[in-house]
Design an enzyme around this catalytic site. Structure first.
Site, PDB file in Angstrom:
ATOM      1  N   ASP A   1      -1.122  -5.106   4.802  1.00 13.63           N
ATOM      2  CA  ASP A   1      -2.252  -5.059   3.947  1.00 13.63           C
ATOM      3  C   ASP A   1      -3.478  -5.785   4.497  1.00 13.63           C
ATOM      4  O   ASP A   1      -4.337  -6.443   4.141  1.00 13.63           O
ATOM      5  CB  ASP A   1      -2.123  -6.077   2.682  1.00 13.63           C
ATOM      6  CG  ASP A   1      -2.896  -5.550   1.353  1.00 13.63           C
ATOM      7  OD1 ASP A   1      -3.638  -4.631   1.603  1.00 13.63           O
ATOM      8  OD2 ASP A   1      -3.086  -6.645   0.470  1.00 13.63           O
TER       9      ASP A   1
ATOM     10  N   ASP B   1       1.803   1.357   1.772  1.00 14.06           N
ATOM     11  CA  ASP B   1       0.621   1.122   2.466  1.00 14.06           C
ATOM     12  C   ASP B   1       0.463   1.314   3.881  1.00 14.06           C
ATOM     13  O   ASP B   1      -0.738   1.482   4.260  1.00 14.06           O
ATOM     14  CB  ASP B   1      -0.271  -0.160   1.828  1.00 14.06           C
ATOM     15  CG  ASP B   1      -0.254  -0.079   0.239  1.00 14.06           C
ATOM     16  OD1 ASP B   1      -0.002   1.073  -0.183  1.00 14.06           O
ATOM     17  OD2 ASP B   1      -0.475  -1.236  -0.235  1.00 14.06           O
TER      18      ASP B   1
ATOM     19  N   ASP C   1      -0.974  -7.573  -8.784  1.00 11.10           N
ATOM     20  CA  ASP C   1      -1.537  -7.061  -7.690  1.00 11.10           C
ATOM     21  C   ASP C   1      -2.145  -8.072  -6.688  1.00 11.10           C
ATOM     22  O   ASP C   1      -2.318  -7.894  -5.586  1.00 11.10           O
ATOM     23  CB  ASP C   1      -2.380  -5.867  -7.578  1.00 11.10           C
ATOM     24  CG  ASP C   1      -1.552  -4.928  -8.393  1.00 11.10           C
ATOM     25  OD1 ASP C   1      -0.587  -4.649  -7.980  1.00 11.10           O
ATOM     26  OD2 ASP C   1      -2.200  -4.016  -9.342  1.00 11.10           O
TER      27      ASP C   1
END
Length: 321
Positions: free
Chosen positions: A110, A149, A295
């Site tokens: 991330d 991701d 999140d």
């Protein structure tokens, strides 16, 4: 013995088709080795309901969330990773159910979003971790979503880091093929609003998609199943045109009942989607992100940390407001 025989028959029956679509080195089908999807007995929703049985929101959360098969995420918080994955898939195997696991520990995780930043300290540390992850599963049936991701989130990586990430993913696939022959692994391919289908097809291929069962879409996001199906088909069209093969894909439907409002981080007004099942426009519709888990410190989860269970957010998501 029953499962072993079924797995062997499935592998032999699937071989011609598998050769046609560039599969990994094995062709076992974990869905035929089990009697349905595994419900995590220690999910955040189940734990919250057990601890708050008198709360007025508990019946709805129990009925709509706690008993729906949902993926278990594994990362640095999981302790000794081979022990953790082994215990989880072992419990599922004992129940004759198919567990869904998420590997979430890639180096520089991330790097752009930041709310879930972290991961392994280096590419070599990740290689060790993911090898132990696969070894814990061993020959028991499982589904693994590999590093959400990681292929869409290239914007904050330099070219060397991109190559390292591709190597980490392809190395992980090699470990699963070697150590976990009854596991279907899906490389994460982001969502329809992030990277073009042609670009994602290239990234998937360069990260070793040929070795995987397929790719995953919409993890922790809100795009409708129809939007994801269209995007997945577009990715496959690009794969076929450029590389000569296609792959199955799965869609995270845990929070896509109302579609996307353009926000990705604890978006308000979202709703749970179709429960985990085979088919539905993709190879599987899966609850990969647990509804109600934050999140990060954003949106309706302001003040929370990533992964924290928010009962009010969960309750509102059941009804879509």
């Amino acid at each position: 013995m029953r499962r072993t025989v079924r797995a062997l028959v499935t592998a032999l029956a699937a071989l011609p088709l598998a050769l046609a679509v560039a599969p990994p080195a094995h062709a076992a089908d974990p869905t035929t080795m089990t009697s349905g999807f595994y419900v995590d007995p220690n999910s955040s929703a189940k734990q919250w309901v057990a601890a708050n049985a008198g709360d007025g929101r508990a019946p709805a959360i129990h009925t709509s969330l706690a008993n729906t098969p949902t993926a278990r995420w594994f990362g640095a918080w999981s302790g000794t990773i081979g022990t953790a994955t082994g215990a989880y898939v072992g419990a599922a195997d004992h129940a004759d159910k198919l567990p869904v696991l998420v590997a979430y520990n890639i180096h520089l995780r991330d790097s752009c979003g930041g709310h879930s930043g972290g991961g392994a300290s280096s590419p070599s540390a990740y290689a060790t971790w993911i090898a132990q992850f696969a070894g814990g599963i061993a020959n028991r049936p499982a589904v693994v979503v590999l590093e959400p991701d990681s292929l869409a989130d290239y914007g904050c990586l330099n070219p060397t880091q991109v190559r390292e990430r591709q190597g980490m993913i392809s190395g992980a696939l090699a470990e699963f093929n070697r150590q976990a022959p009854n596991t279907w692994v899906y490389l994460d391919a982001g969502n329809p609003g992030w990277v073009s289908a042609a670009t994602m097809a290239q990234r998937l291929h360069e990260a070793g998609l040929r070795q995987a069962r397929g790719f995953s879409l919409n993890v922790s996001n809100y795009y409708t199943t129809a939007q994801n199906t269209a995007y997945g088909n577009a990715v496959n069209s690009a794969l076929a045109a450029r590389y000569g093969y296609t792959k199955p894909f799965v869609v995270d439907t845990s929070r896509n009942g109302n579609g996307s409002n353009g926000e990705w981080c604890n978006a308000a007004g979202r709703r749970i989607g179709t429960p985990t099942q085979m088919g539905g426009g993709a190879e599987m519709l899966l609850w990969i992100k647990a509804p109600g888990e934050s999140d990060g410190n954003c949106g309706v989860g302001t003040g929370s940390s990533a992964g924290q269970f928010l009962p009010e957010a969960a309750y509102r998501m059941i009804y879509g407001y």
